[in-house]
Structure formats: C-alpha cells, structure tokens
Scaffold this active site. Sequence first.
Site, PDB file in Angstrom:
ATOM      1  CG  HIS A 178     -82.524  28.829 -23.080  1.00 18.72           C
ATOM      2  ND1 HIS A 178     -83.507  29.003 -22.129  1.00 18.72           N
ATOM      3  CD2 HIS A 178     -81.421  28.384 -22.416  1.00 18.72           C
ATOM      4  CE1 HIS A 178     -83.011  28.696 -20.930  1.00 18.72           C
ATOM      5  NE2 HIS A 178     -81.754  28.305 -21.076  1.00 18.72           N
ATOM      6  CB  SER A 188     -94.834  24.679 -52.530  1.00 16.92           C
ATOM      7  OG  SER A 188     -95.807  25.655 -52.856  1.00 16.92           O
ATOM      8  CE  LYS A 196     -91.351  26.271 -48.551  1.00 20.19           C
ATOM      9  NZ  LYS A 196     -92.686  26.696 -48.120  1.00 20.19           N
ATOM     10  CD  GLU A 242     -93.798  20.776 -42.126  1.00 21.06           C
ATOM     11  OE1 GLU A 242     -94.264  21.909 -41.930  1.00 21.06           O
ATOM     12  OE2 GLU A 242     -93.605  20.325 -43.269  1.00 21.06           O
ATOM     13  CE1 TYR A 267    -116.887  -4.896 -21.997  1.00 18.52           C
ATOM     14  CE2 TYR A 267    -119.273  -4.879 -21.773  1.00 18.52           C
ATOM     15  CZ  TYR A 267    -118.141  -4.678 -22.537  1.00 18.52           C
ATOM     16  OH  TYR A 267    -118.260  -4.249 -23.829  1.00 18.52           O
TER      17      TYR A 267
END
Length: 454
Positions: A153, A274, A280, A287, A314
């Site tokens: 969790h 950044s 940054k 990501e 096909y």
Amino acid sequence: MWKGRFQQQTAALLQSYSQSISFDWRLWRHDIEGSIAHSAALEKAGLLSPQERQAIVDGLQAIGAEIEGGHFQFRAELEDIHMNIESELTRRIGDAGAKLHTARSRNDQVATDIRLYLRAECDSLDALLRDLQAALVELGERYSGVVIPGYTHLQRAQPVFFAHHLLAYVEMLQRDRDRLADCRKRINVLPLGSGAIAGSTILLDRQLVADLLGFPSLTRNSMDAVSDRDFAVELLSGLALVAMHLSRLSEDVILWASSEFHFVTLSDAFTTGSSLMPQKKNPDVAELTRGKTGRVYGNLVSLLTLMKGLPMTYNRDMQEDKEAIFDSVDTVKAALGVFAPMLREATVDEVRCAEAVADANLLATDLADYLVNHGVPFRKAHEVIGRAVARCGVLECSLRELSLAEYQALSPVFGADVHEMLDVSRSMESRQAVGAPSPANVAAELGRWKVLLG
Ligand code: ARG
C-alpha cells in the site's frame, strides 16, 4: 499486377490509402529470404531452370544490397514490399522474375515474412531482457548489504534487502523470457505453400522450403495459415507484460529517485534537467517507459480488435497488423535497451536507506512472532503489538524506546529480551524459508542468477 482484369487505373486516392510500403518495407530482408527459398522449390518442381533460379537469387541479393545501402527506390503505386521487390526483380531479369510468384500468393508470403521477422525479434528481445536481468543482479550485488523498507500500500511494511527487491524483477523478467520463448514455438511454423487460401495445383516441396528457412514444422491447413495472426497477438501480449513489468520498475525508480525517498541517485547521463528550474534532475527514462506502456497495451487491443470480426480467410484488414506489431517490438526494445545502462550507472544512498530502515515499526510483526514463540495465539499477539504501537503514538516514542514495564503492562509474556527483537540484522537472519530474504538466501539467489545469466 492485376491489369488483366481491370480496365481502369487505380485511383490515386486509393493508391495512397492502400499502400503499406511506407511501413512494411522493413520486411525486405525476410521477403527476400522467403523468395529465395521459394525459388528452390520452384526449381525442384521443374518450373525454373537452374539458370533462371540463379538469376532470381542474384537479382534478389542485388536488390537486398541496394535496400540495405539505402539506394533502393520504393514506389507507393506498387503497394507493398512484396510487389516492390518482385516488380523490380522482373524489370531487371525479365521472365525468370515473372515466374517467381508461381504457386504463391501475397497472403502466404506476408504470413511467412511476419513469422521470419518475429522469430528474429524474439531472439533480440530475449538478449535485451537477459541484459536487463544482468544489470539488476549487478546492482543488487554492488549493494548487497543494503536493507530498505519493503512496502505494501506504499506504506512501510517489513525490511528487505535492496537486492531482494531487485531480484523480484529478475524473476518477472525471466517469466517474460519464458513466455516469449514459448510463443516463438508457434511463430516458428512455415505457412508458405498455402497460396491465397487453398494451396496450389502445382505440387511444391514445402519441407524443402521449411528446411531452407529454418522452420521446424509446416502449417497443416492452408486456410488457417493465411488467415490467423494469433502468434502475433501472443507476442504483443507477451510484450504488454514486459511493458507492465518495466512500468512498475519505472515507478519504483521514480519513487526511489525522489527527494522524499532518495534511496537511489541516477547518473546525469540518464536524467534530464528542467528548462526553468535549475535544481531539477528528472528520471525521464523511467517516466517515458511508464508512459510508453500505454501504446504497447493499445497495440495488443488493436490487433485483437482487428482480427475479431474477420470471416475466413485473408482480408485486407490484416494489413493493419503491421504497425501495431512493429511499434510494440520497437518500443519494448528501446525501453529495455536504455533501462539496463541506466541501472548500471545508478548509485544507492546507503545512509538514507539505513535511516529509513531504522523505523522500528518495520519490526512490529517480529514482535508479534516473539509472542507467538512464547505460546500466544497469533491473533492475540497481533492485537497486543497493535496496542504497543498505539501506546508509542501517545508517548511519542518508538517501539525501541517503549520500556519493558510498558510492554509487560500489555502482556506478561514479554521478557527482558523484548528489545533484542527490534534489531534489523537479527530480523533479516531469521527470514530463512525458501524465497524469504535472509542474507544467506539473497546471496545464494544472486549467485544462482549470475550462473544462469553468465
Ligand atoms: N500488404 C498486404 C498485407 O500486408 C499483403 C497481402 C496482400 N494480399 C492481398 N490479397 N491483397 O496484408
């Protein structure tokens, strides 16, 4: 190529709508390989002289060299890779080239090309998956003594070796490899010789073609052979699972690289800055990998949906299979290719990990086990330790700081050794069952994987 039956030219609009050469050109190597094998069967059947066959082989190889060198001019009006290569061959060598399509249809040809392509990609994918497993094992070995909180969790649960966490992904990736290897068996079947739908009145030695192309078996039903793409669905499904695993690993890396966790530092080479905020350092590889998972899933659903309503056999719809297949293969290969070097350059902040794992609550279950070992039923022990945790909340102290008197007020079973239970090393030592993260088990697993991957 169908000029006999038609009086009108294909509309320019239809040409551009129906062409697939802009993406299926990538099958050129497999198309040529398949045609060379097919020409051997035509020669054996007496439909090509040895000289004609030689002209075909030489012509196809010359075309292949030009495509490889980037000099070949693909033509959209010739629709697809099959017609581009065949018509150029015929332009160059004449009648022998015009005989190549005997007892063959683009339907069995394209099925063969895709199978050859996917078979090769299975091998590249396997090598990349294996390399990522190796990178995970190396990182685990480099920090083999590091213990971190394990989470459920996303709440701190119990201590685990960092290596144990990484080895969980090694296991997942092994199942991915096994799935791809299993799928490869069903990819590795020769459809060529099935013609458009019903084979041919000309008897070709399909086994010869299979041997030349390295297929261990032949399709047994010509209609099935030209009409199904289940092997590609299987592969895209296997790749969706790879992407799912990479996406979860990405999420862990993103969390670990955050200031809040700071368990892991990614190298400058595999992060970005950044344009606005000078401080940054972003985990873009992870990501993007998490993000690209969406299209890998999408491609699977596209292909399943593409196939579901098609009557035998096909149908031109099936030309739409290729972009989904190529995109999933390319996307997963790119993700695997960048993830391994990123992990090889990652470092672990051992101090931060030690701070996080010092949280005594991670050993609350160990305290319950202590009571169990003294004869308290587990449910009761769970409740007692729950009260101890609540008491710590009131007293604003940790389970380590709670006095023996406080413990004994909760249960008379607690002895003077209760605080010894709150030691991470002791806790790790006692996790000895198969699959649990004792130091010896984790070291043995790292060693086992090194041998398996080595
Ligand atoms: N470009 C086609 C495909 O990818 C090749 C097969 C075409 N066959 C046909 N009968 N039009 O599916």
